[in-house]
Design an enzyme around this catalytic site. Structure first.
Site, mmCIF file in Angstrom:
data_model
loop_
_atom_site.group_PDB
_atom_site.id
_atom_site.type_symbol
_atom_site.label_atom_id
_atom_site.label_comp_id
_atom_site.label_asym_id
_atom_site.label_seq_id
_atom_site.Cartn_x
_atom_site.Cartn_y
_atom_site.Cartn_z
ATOM 1 N N ASP A 1 -52.343 -44.905 52.280
ATOM 2 C CA ASP A 1 -53.765 -44.765 51.993
ATOM 3 C C ASP A 1 -54.209 -45.636 50.802
ATOM 4 O O ASP A 1 -54.591 -45.091 49.781
ATOM 5 C CB ASP A 1 -54.025 -43.278 51.677
ATOM 6 C CG ASP A 1 -55.479 -42.896 51.604
ATOM 7 O OD1 ASP A 1 -56.321 -43.705 52.002
ATOM 8 O OD2 ASP A 1 -55.769 -41.779 51.131
ATOM 9 N N GLU B 1 -63.311 -46.834 48.061
ATOM 10 C CA GLU B 1 -63.436 -45.983 49.257
ATOM 11 C C GLU B 1 -63.307 -44.508 48.893
ATOM 12 O O GLU B 1 -64.007 -43.658 49.431
ATOM 13 C CB GLU B 1 -62.371 -46.376 50.287
ATOM 14 C CG GLU B 1 -62.516 -45.674 51.644
ATOM 15 C CD GLU B 1 -61.733 -44.385 51.757
ATOM 16 O OE1 GLU B 1 -61.848 -43.713 52.798
ATOM 17 O OE2 GLU B 1 -61.006 -44.028 50.811
ATOM 18 N N GLU B 2 -62.391 -44.220 47.971
ATOM 19 C CA GLU B 2 -62.110 -42.838 47.617
ATOM 20 C C GLU B 2 -63.220 -42.216 46.767
ATOM 21 O O GLU B 2 -63.885 -42.911 45.986
ATOM 22 C CB GLU B 2 -60.791 -42.761 46.833
ATOM 23 C CG GLU B 2 -59.577 -43.283 47.570
ATOM 24 C CD GLU B 2 -59.066 -42.341 48.644
ATOM 25 O OE1 GLU B 2 -59.742 -41.317 48.925
ATOM 26 O OE2 GLU B 2 -58.000 -42.615 49.204
ATOM 27 N N ASP C 1 -56.388 -47.764 58.384
ATOM 28 C CA ASP C 1 -56.250 -46.752 57.338
ATOM 29 C C ASP C 1 -55.149 -45.773 57.703
ATOM 30 O O ASP C 1 -54.902 -45.501 58.894
ATOM 31 C CB ASP C 1 -57.573 -46.004 57.136
ATOM 32 C CG ASP C 1 -57.733 -45.460 55.722
ATOM 33 O OD1 ASP C 1 -56.750 -45.492 54.952
ATOM 34 O OD2 ASP C 1 -58.834 -45.017 55.367
ATOM 35 N N HIS D 1 -53.162 -37.460 50.765
ATOM 36 C CA HIS D 1 -53.717 -36.990 49.497
ATOM 37 C C HIS D 1 -52.746 -36.115 48.709
ATOM 38 O O HIS D 1 -53.176 -35.225 47.967
ATOM 39 C CB HIS D 1 -55.046 -36.270 49.720
ATOM 40 C CG HIS D 1 -56.180 -37.217 49.930
ATOM 41 N ND1 HIS D 1 -57.499 -36.804 49.954
ATOM 42 C CD2 HIS D 1 -56.205 -38.562 50.133
ATOM 43 C CE1 HIS D 1 -58.279 -37.867 50.155
ATOM 44 N NE2 HIS D 1 -57.512 -38.940 50.266
#
Length: 387
Positions: free
Chosen positions: A178, A222-223, A269, A352
């Site tokens: 990621d 992006e996060e 992704d 995550h």
């Protein structure tokens, strides 16, 4: 990547989009098994994409000795340079490591022939976190390989995209799937295909005025920095889509925007975990997803896959018409750009978490994604006879 529940279900409201796709690219050719083998033989993805390969040229890629010297060697002439390992560090927006990674990516493309580099730097309002003021600098990186002789014509680009930032929390989060692996694959793909693309264009200069070029984008921000919302996420893609929509160019049938130069937007992704299952998300680009699945079938038939005995990575048995994942493609999709989203459902179990690191990657999956994506792009660009 995506700090929210993985899938947003419901009716996919295309009518809500401001722009309707009016022109889709034709389905391109597929490489044969022998052509795929020739492509891999000409530029094998390993050891460069092996997460346990630690050699790179520190001076050429401007890597910070302080942050990565424990894993990076000196790099001698003729030595294979690591593409994935340097990416396996925390890369939060605005951090020193983010600058290191940008320099690494830019240095890689600087060493390739005929690529043009652009940066989209901007400052955005962000939620206050950790005592940081509510504004942060972001930088998107754009690299283009444009057919010669098209300076005064509207260009069309197959556009490949991944985000290079990582989550700011938990502290020390790396984000291997990621999206360090997708970024490394895009760097490998550019290095592998550039000589073949240039060979094709050189072979028939009179027939390439309407050829498709190759565009690779590394998105920043992006996060989410605090919690995923429409305002706290997708900083880079929201800015770039709006910017390109506003950039107008004179064309034969009126004024086109830079946004409309995108032939197909392919977002990678969460790649690199074992046993991925990637569905087709959009009916309108299911032709591309089926083409990717066919390339995978040929890769496996040619004996080029390392992840043997597993189900196919690309699942074309159904199109997820009523579900989608909020990701960097959405600001472009809402503006009518055709999208293929290459992301596994369900997400990797390391998503995550601190386990999303190099030690938990599947080397076999990383290898096969590199071969699969590169082989599909080679077919899309018509490189079969130039390998």
């Amino acid at each position: 990547m995506i700090g929210r529940s993985p899938i947003i279900c419901g009716v996919f409201k295309l009518l809500a989009f401001a722009t309707v796709v009016t022109c889709l690219p034709p389905q391109r050719s597929q490489l044969t098994e022998s052509q795929l083998s020739a492509l891999v033989d000409s530029h094998p993805p390993f050891p460069a994409l092996n997460p346990n390969y630690y050699t790179t040229a520190t001076t050429a890629s401007n890597l910070s000795a302080q942050s990565v010297s424990d894993r990076i060697g000196g790099g001698n002439a003729g030595e294979t340079l690591a593409l994935l390992t340097p990416m396996l560090i925390p890369r939060a927006p605005g951090s020193d490591n983010a600058t290191i990674i940008r320099d690494f990516i830019k240095g890689h493309f600087h060493g390739l022939s005929n690529w043009t580099a652009f940066t989209d730097g901007f400052t955005a309002t962000v939620p206050e976190y950790g005592g940081i003021p509510g504004a942060l600098n972001f930088t998107n990186l754009i690299f283009r390989l444009t057919p010669p002789g098209t300076d005064h014509l509207p260009s069309r680009y197959l556009t490949l995209v991944a985000h290079y930032d990582s989550k700011i929390s938990p502290f020390g989060f790396i984000g291997a799937t990621d999206s360090a692996v997708p970024c490394a694959i895009l760097m490998y793909l550019a290095e592998s295909l550039t000589p073949h693309i240039l060979k094709r264009w050189k072979s028939d200069l009179g027939a390439i005025s309407d050829d498709t070029g190759l565009q690779i984008i590394f998105m920043d921000g992006e996060e989410a920095l605090v919690q995923w919302t429409d305002q706290d996420s997708l900083y880079g893609s929201r800015h770039l889509a709006q910017l390109w929509e506003s950039e107008k160019k004179v064309a034969q049938f009126g004024r086109l925007s830079t946004l409309q130069e995108i032939d197909l937007f392919v977002l990678l992704d969460l790649l690199g975990a074992a046993s991925p299952a990637v569905p087709c998300f959009f009916e309108i680009t299911s032709w591309a997803c089926r083409g990717l699945a066919e390339t995978e079938r040929r890769v496996r038939n040619a004996g080029l896959a390392k992840a043997n005995g597993q189900k196919p990575f690309i699942r074309t048995d159904s199109v997820m018409k009523n579900a989608f994942v909020d990701d960097d493609h959405m600001p472009f999709l809402r503006r009518g750009i055709p999208v293929m989203h290459v992301i596994p459902i369900p997400f990797p179990v390391v998503w995550h978490t601190m386990n999303d690191d190099g030690a938990h990657l599947s080397s076999e999956a990383v290898h096969d994604w590199a071969v699969l994506i590169t082989g599909w792009v080679a077919g899309y660009l018509g490189l079969g006879d130039f390998l």
